[in-house]
Design a protein around this motif. Structure first.
Motif, PDB file in Angstrom:
ATOM      1  N   HIS B 102       0.865  -1.173   0.000  1.00  0.00           N
ATOM      2  CA  HIS B 102       0.000   0.000   0.000  1.00  0.00           C
ATOM      3  C   HIS B 102       0.901   1.222   0.000  1.00  0.00           C
ATOM      4  N   LEU B 103       0.716   2.072  -0.953  1.00  0.00           N
ATOM      5  CA  LEU B 103       1.560   3.257  -1.053  1.00  0.00           C
ATOM      6  C   LEU B 103       0.696   4.503  -0.898  1.00  0.00           C
ATOM      7  N   THR B 104       1.006   5.290   0.098  1.00  0.00           N
ATOM      8  CA  THR B 104       0.339   6.582   0.260  1.00  0.00           C
ATOM      9  C   THR B 104       1.364   7.672  -0.004  1.00  0.00           C
ATOM     10  N   GLU B 105       0.953   8.615  -0.833  1.00  0.00           N
ATOM     11  CA  GLU B 105       1.882   9.646  -1.272  1.00  0.00           C
ATOM     12  C   GLU B 105       1.280  11.016  -0.969  1.00  0.00           C
ATOM     13  N   PHE B 106       2.069  11.878  -0.368  1.00  0.00           N
ATOM     14  CA  PHE B 106       1.650  13.265  -0.145  1.00  0.00           C
ATOM     15  C   PHE B 106       2.578  14.194  -0.913  1.00  0.00           C
ATOM     16  N   ARG B 107       1.962  15.078  -1.679  1.00  0.00           N
ATOM     17  CA  ARG B 107       2.789  16.054  -2.387  1.00  0.00           C
ATOM     18  C   ARG B 107       1.946  17.306  -2.590  1.00  0.00           C
ATOM     19  N   ASN B 108       2.512  18.454  -2.255  1.00  0.00           N
ATOM     20  CA  ASN B 108       1.743  19.693  -2.234  1.00  0.00           C
ATOM     21  C   ASN B 108       0.493  19.471  -1.406  1.00  0.00           C
ATOM     22  N   GLU B 109      -0.679  19.848  -1.909  1.00  0.00           N
ATOM     23  CA  GLU B 109      -1.864  19.652  -1.075  1.00  0.00           C
ATOM     24  C   GLU B 109      -2.573  18.340  -1.399  1.00  0.00           C
ATOM     25  N   ASN B 110      -1.951  17.531  -2.254  1.00  0.00           N
ATOM     26  CA  ASN B 110      -2.630  16.322  -2.715  1.00  0.00           C
ATOM     27  C   ASN B 110      -2.106  15.067  -2.027  1.00  0.00           C
ATOM     28  N   SER B 111      -2.997  14.138  -1.802  1.00  0.00           N
ATOM     29  CA  SER B 111      -2.547  12.819  -1.373  1.00  0.00           C
ATOM     30  C   SER B 111      -3.101  11.791  -2.349  1.00  0.00           C
ATOM     31  N   ASP B 112      -2.404  10.697  -2.462  1.00  0.00           N
ATOM     32  CA  ASP B 112      -2.763   9.683  -3.440  1.00  0.00           C
ATOM     33  C   ASP B 112      -2.462   8.320  -2.819  1.00  0.00           C
ATOM     34  N   CYS B 113      -3.285   7.357  -3.126  1.00  0.00           N
ATOM     35  CA  CYS B 113      -3.085   6.036  -2.534  1.00  0.00           C
ATOM     36  C   CYS B 113      -3.137   4.973  -3.620  1.00  0.00           C
ATOM     37  N   THR B 114      -2.171   4.085  -3.644  1.00  0.00           N
ATOM     38  CA  THR B 114      -2.189   2.964  -4.582  1.00  0.00           C
ATOM     39  C   THR B 114      -1.921   1.670  -3.818  1.00  0.00           C
ATOM     40  N   ALA B 115      -2.423   0.592  -4.372  1.00  0.00           N
ATOM     41  CA  ALA B 115      -2.135  -0.724  -3.800  1.00  0.00           C
ATOM     42  C   ALA B 115      -1.630  -1.616  -4.913  1.00  0.00           C
ATOM     43  N   ARG B 116      -0.601  -2.407  -4.639  1.00  0.00           N
ATOM     44  CA  ARG B 116      -0.015  -3.269  -5.664  1.00  0.00           C
ATOM     45  C   ARG B 116       0.421  -4.597  -5.067  1.00  0.00           C
ATOM     46  N   TRP B 117       0.558  -5.562  -5.937  1.00  0.00           N
ATOM     47  CA  TRP B 117       1.103  -6.845  -5.561  1.00  0.00           C
ATOM     48  C   TRP B 117       2.469  -6.940  -6.210  1.00  0.00           C
ATOM     49  N   PHE B 118       3.463  -7.349  -5.431  1.00  0.00           N
ATOM     50  CA  PHE B 118       4.834  -7.346  -5.928  1.00  0.00           C
ATOM     51  C   PHE B 118       5.436  -8.741  -5.907  1.00  0.00           C
ATOM     52  N   SER B 119       6.242  -9.020  -6.891  1.00  0.00           N
ATOM     53  CA  SER B 119       7.050 -10.219  -6.882  1.00  0.00           C
ATOM     54  C   SER B 119       8.505  -9.772  -6.998  1.00  0.00           C
ATOM     55  N   THR B 120       9.314 -10.122  -6.022  1.00  0.00           N
ATOM     56  CA  THR B 120      10.674  -9.624  -5.966  1.00  0.00           C
ATOM     57  C   THR B 120      11.654 -10.782  -6.013  1.00  0.00           C
ATOM     58  N   GLY B 121      12.594 -10.701  -6.907  1.00  0.00           N
ATOM     59  CA  GLY B 121      13.666 -11.686  -6.934  1.00  0.00           C
ATOM     60  C   GLY B 121      14.813 -11.188  -6.086  1.00  0.00           C
ATOM     61  N   CYS B 122      15.256 -11.996  -5.115  1.00  0.00           N
ATOM     62  CA  CYS B 122      16.349 -11.579  -4.245  1.00  0.00           C
ATOM     63  C   CYS B 122      17.503 -12.563  -4.358  1.00  0.00           C
ATOM     64  N   ALA B 123      18.703 -12.047  -4.327  1.00  0.00           N
ATOM     65  CA  ALA B 123      19.879 -12.906  -4.336  1.00  0.00           C
ATOM     66  C   ALA B 123      20.509 -12.895  -2.954  1.00  0.00           C
ATOM     67  N   ALA B 124      20.998 -14.049  -2.535  1.00  0.00           N
ATOM     68  CA  ALA B 124      21.600 -14.168  -1.205  1.00  0.00           C
ATOM     69  C   ALA B 124      22.892 -13.370  -1.138  1.00  0.00           C
ATOM     70  N   PRO B 125      23.357 -13.085   0.068  1.00  0.00           N
ATOM     71  CA  PRO B 125      24.601 -12.319   0.242  1.00  0.00           C
ATOM     72  C   PRO B 125      25.735 -12.911  -0.588  1.00  0.00           C
ATOM     73  N   GLY B 126      26.406 -12.034  -1.329  1.00  0.00           N
ATOM     74  CA  GLY B 126      27.582 -12.460  -2.066  1.00  0.00           C
ATOM     75  C   GLY B 126      27.297 -13.122  -3.397  1.00  0.00           C
ATOM     76  N   ARG B 127      26.035 -13.464  -3.674  1.00  0.00           N
ATOM     77  CA  ARG B 127      25.724 -14.169  -4.914  1.00  0.00           C
ATOM     78  C   ARG B 127      25.610 -13.219  -6.110  1.00  0.00           C
ATOM     79  N   ALA B 128      25.056 -12.038  -5.844  1.00  0.00           N
ATOM     80  CA  ALA B 128      24.795 -11.121  -6.944  1.00  0.00           C
ATOM     81  C   ALA B 128      26.040 -10.289  -7.258  1.00  0.00           C
TER      82      ALA B 128
END
Lengths: 215, 138
Positions: B102-128
């Motif tokens: 869930h991302l809530t963003e405030f900028r100037n007088e506006n606020s905006d909200c988005t929701a997303r589903w993420f898939s993240t590839g992670c590499a273990a320490p030292g592998r990448a």
């Protein structure tokens, strides 16, 4: 590794984005020298300033050369040349359509309220054209039209600041006089004195006036 | 560091505008893709909201810091709320993590909200390649 990824030093899918941003940062002299025309009924078009061979036909990119050969085979050399020789940047069909023909893209603007519009962007896949051409059109639209793109976020900020200025009530008139009095009459069109002339906005306002007052 | 802690760390870097450190989480061959359509399979044949490589991510960070980038003044203040963290795939030193955002963003007088589903590839320490040897990377 991502399938679009090129080996180090090779042309990369994403390189188009970097070049777009460099070109948009061109010095003022480039914009001043870019042609801008308006035609009766509020339509208008701009000359082009792009020099990216992946976007502009005729700069020797292999994908375009392949497409040129296909067009020539189907329609003859002369017709192929006349199609690919058109280097217009933005063409406006009054009141709410705009196309970038050489990037194979159409935009339709649907106004919802005085401070809210939807812009639909359509990318066209040309019949029998190399796959690369369409992928470059998509890459272009990601950089330029997307809501998280560099170009559109810059543009939206300008629109919002203008809206806030008008909403303040301190502004009585919108000034669209840049280049006024220096327009150049050409066959079927009026050319702005420089590429930053507001001749095309004046043309749109003139068209609006004619539509609103004609019987 | 657990996958949850790693994603929270990433969110915190963004929310505290430590963009250079955030960029440092990514490997040289990273792809950051925010699809435009539901179930979009391909970033090359359909437009995307974001389809960046490491170079373009760096451009975003550099633009955020540029004194003449009018659309970045002021920078948005954000809250990235990460949830539903699940490891969906493990392969040697690499894991794929699904999460929601869930991302809530405030900028100037506006606020905006988005929701997303993420898939993240992670590499273990030292592998990448190019990542600090004691840290996970994206």
């Amino acid at each position: 590794m991502h399938p679009s990824r090129a080996s180090r030093g090779e042309e990369h899918y994403y390189d188009i984005a970097v070049r777009q941003m460099r070109q948009n940062g061109a010095p003022e002299s480039v914009w001043e020298a870019t042609g801008i025309w308006t035609t009766p009924r509020g339509h208008g078009y701009m000359g082009d300033y792009h020099d990216d061979s992946r976007l502009v036909a005729g700069l020797g990119n292999p994908a375009f050369e392949e497409y040129r050969a296909i067009l020539a085979r189907e329609h003859g050399q002369e017709k192929a040349d006349s199609i690919l020789r058109v280097t217009l940047w933005n063409t406006i069909l009054y009141p709410n359509a705009s196309f970038m023909s050489q990037f194979r893209q159409l935009r339709l603007i649907h106004p919802l309220a005085v401070d809210r519009s939807v812009v639909y962007t359509y990318s066209f896949r040309m019949n029998k054209a190399p796959a690369r051409m369409f992928r470059d059109t998509i890459a272009f639209s990601n950089v330029v039209n997307g809501t998280a793109s560099w170009v559109l976020t810059d543009d939206l900020e300008v629109y919002e600041r203008i809206q806030r200025g008008f909403a303040s009530g301190a502004v009585e008139w919108a000034y669209i006089g840049r280049g006024a009095g220096r327009d150049v009459a050409e066959a079927g069109a009026t050319r702005g004195a420089t590429g930053t002339s507001e001749v095309f906005i004046r043309g749109q306002m003139q068209a609006w006036l004619e539509y609103m007052t004609s019987q | 560091m657990t996958p949850e802690q790693f994603l929270y760390h990433e969110a915190r870097l963004l929310d505290t505008q430590r963009y250079e450190e955030w960029l440092g989480l990514f490997t040289d061959d990273a792809t950051y893709w925010v699809p435009l359509e539901q179930n979009q399979k391909d970033p090359l044949e359909t437009s995307s909201i974001i389809h960046d490589d490491r170079t373009l991510l760096e451009l975003r960070v550099r633009q955020a810091r540029h004194p003449r980038a009018h659309a970045r003044q002021p920078l948005a203040r954000t809250v990235h709320q990460v949830g539903n963290v699940m490891v969906s795939e493990e392969n040697g030193g690499e894991i794929t993590v699904d999460s929601t955002l869930h991302l809530t963003e405030f900028r100037n007088e506006n606020s905006d909200c988005t929701a997303r589903w993420f898939s993240t590839g992670c590499a273990a320490p030292g592998r990448a390649s190019g990542s600090p040897s004691n840290a996970w990377s994206l």
